[in-house]
Scaffold this motif. Structure first.
Motif, short mmCIF file in Angstrom:
data_model
loop_
_atom_site.label_atom_id
_atom_site.label_comp_id
_atom_site.label_asym_id
_atom_site.label_seq_id
_atom_site.Cartn_x
_atom_site.Cartn_y
_atom_site.Cartn_z
N LYS A 245 0.82 -1.21 0.00
CA LYS A 245 0.00 0.00 0.00
C LYS A 245 0.85 1.26 0.00
CE LYS A 245 -4.34 -1.37 0.16
NZ LYS A 245 -5.34 -0.96 -0.82
N SER A 246 1.94 1.24 0.78
CA SER A 246 2.77 2.43 0.88
C SER A 246 3.39 2.77 -0.47
CB SER A 246 3.89 2.20 1.92
OG SER A 246 4.75 3.31 1.99
N GLU A 247 3.85 1.76 -1.19
CA GLU A 247 4.48 2.01 -2.48
C GLU A 247 3.48 2.51 -3.51
OE1 GLU A 247 6.21 -1.83 -2.89
OE2 GLU A 247 8.22 -1.10 -2.45
N LYS A 248 2.24 2.03 -3.44
CA LYS A 248 1.21 2.51 -4.35
C LYS A 248 0.90 3.98 -4.10
CE LYS A 248 -0.99 -1.98 -4.43
NZ LYS A 248 -2.15 -2.70 -3.92
N MET A 273 -3.37 10.83 2.58
CA MET A 273 -2.34 9.97 1.99
C MET A 273 -1.68 9.10 3.05
SD MET A 273 -2.50 10.58 -1.24
CE MET A 273 -1.01 9.81 -1.86
N HIS A 274 -1.47 9.68 4.23
CA HIS A 274 -0.88 8.90 5.33
C HIS A 274 -1.82 7.77 5.74
CE1 HIS A 274 1.46 8.00 8.90
NE2 HIS A 274 0.36 8.10 9.63
N LEU A 275 -3.12 8.04 5.81
CA LEU A 275 -4.08 7.00 6.17
C LEU A 275 -4.12 5.90 5.10
CD1 LEU A 275 -7.02 9.22 7.48
CD2 LEU A 275 -5.43 7.84 8.84
N LEU A 276 -4.01 6.30 3.84
CA LEU A 276 -3.98 5.32 2.77
C LEU A 276 -2.73 4.44 2.88
CD1 LEU A 276 -5.18 7.60 -0.16
CD2 LEU A 276 -6.45 5.68 0.81
N GLU A 277 -1.64 5.03 3.31
CA GLU A 277 -0.41 4.26 3.51
C GLU A 277 -0.59 3.19 4.57
OE1 GLU A 277 2.76 6.86 4.49
OE2 GLU A 277 3.08 7.55 2.44
#
Length: 299
Positions: A245-248, A273-277
């Motif tokens: 997820k972080s790389e995406k 973006m941090h939550l998505l990570e």
């Protein structure tokens, strides 16, 4: 209103030309709210002066539905003093066409109503010279809104305002937009982009982005209403295994038009973006604090 292959070249004292715009084409549709962004010197502020008829083109065309530019289009520019005609607030407002149709008593009530729309409670007899920079800008905005234009152009309208006044301005413009006014808002405050239905990004005298706010902030992820899920569905499984997820998120953030223009995303976007990570799916991807709070509370 449309721009067709518009270019602007300023002639220097040396005789050489300095190209400000190159081949700019833009269609502005009725009822839109367009946020125009870009770094200093990118050519975004030139858009206001061109659409207001203050800056002639070197090449290309400006196409309007009507030749009555001043009646159909009103603007609020960066320097409020450049727009003043009257010495007092009352004299400034008296230049609006509807002022001449009112009696003296009606006009006093009208002054108060026009100023209150942008959060001002000043005496109409105040001279413009005694106002602060922020008050002058608000008077300009009040006059522009009172004219009821088809298109309202705003060039950094909140640049000299405190947070409370910025909120008043945004609310007044929202109400004008709800009444059908087309908004073109030029700003370096990216949190103001959330109000727009469309973002136009300028870079080095050209339009480098033209699309929706979520796409502007989130890149490819902003085109997907389901966050990252469609990315996983459309990529091959073996390729997906190489990405967490972080790389995406980094992939999407790197391709974000906002970042490519040299801006740091607003706090809300960075938080999302941090939550998505961390693996959360946010639907929709939030543009403001209210949307961020809502998508988190619904989880």
């Amino acid at each position: 209103m449309s721009l067709k292959n518009a270019s602007i070249v300023y002639r220097m004292e040396s005789g050489e030309g300095r190209r400000v715009w190159s081949g700019v084409s833009l269609d502005i549709h009725r009822g839109e709210w367009i946020a125009v962004v870009g770094p200093n010197g990118s050519g975004k502020s030139t858009l206001a002066s061109v659409l207001l008829g203050l800056n002639p083109l070197s090449e290309g065309q400006v196409q309007r539905r009507t030749n009555a530019v001043t009646q159909a289009t009103r603007g609020v520019l960066q320097l409020p003093e450049a727009q003043f005609i009257g010495e007092t607030i009352a004299e400034e407002l008296d230049f609006l066409p509807q002022a001449g149709q009112l009696t003296a008593g009606e006009r006093r009530s009208w002054y108060a109503e026009v100023l209150a729309a942008v959060g001002l409670s000043l005496s109409p007899e105040r001279t413009m010279a005694t106002l602060s920079g922020g008050q002058k800008q608000l008077v300009n905005l009040a006059a522009a809104l009172a004219a009821g234009p088809e298109i309202l152009l705003l060039d950094e309208p909140t640049a000299m305002l405190d947070p409370a006044s910025r909120k008043e301005v945004r609310e007044a413009v929202r109400q004008a937009h709800q009444r059908g006014t087309t908004i073109v808002w030029i700003s370096h405050r990216l949190e103001e982009v959330a109000d727009a239905s469309r973002v136009v990004g300028f870079g080095a005298g050209r339009i480098t982005f033209d699309g929706e706010p979520r796409e502007f902030f989130y890149g490819e992820a902003g085109e997907k209403s389901e966050g990252f899920e469609e990315y996983e569905e459309t990529e091959k499984i073996e390729k997906l295994k190489k990405f967490d997820k972080s790389e995406k998120v980094k992939k999407f953030e790197k391709s974000s038009p906002c970042v490519e223009l040299g801006f740091d995303p607003p706090f809300v976007i960075q938080t999302a973006m941090h939550l998505l990570e961390q693996g959360l799916t946010l639907d929709p991807l939030p543009l403001n604090m209210e949307e961020l709070a809502e998508v988190i509370s619904c989880r």
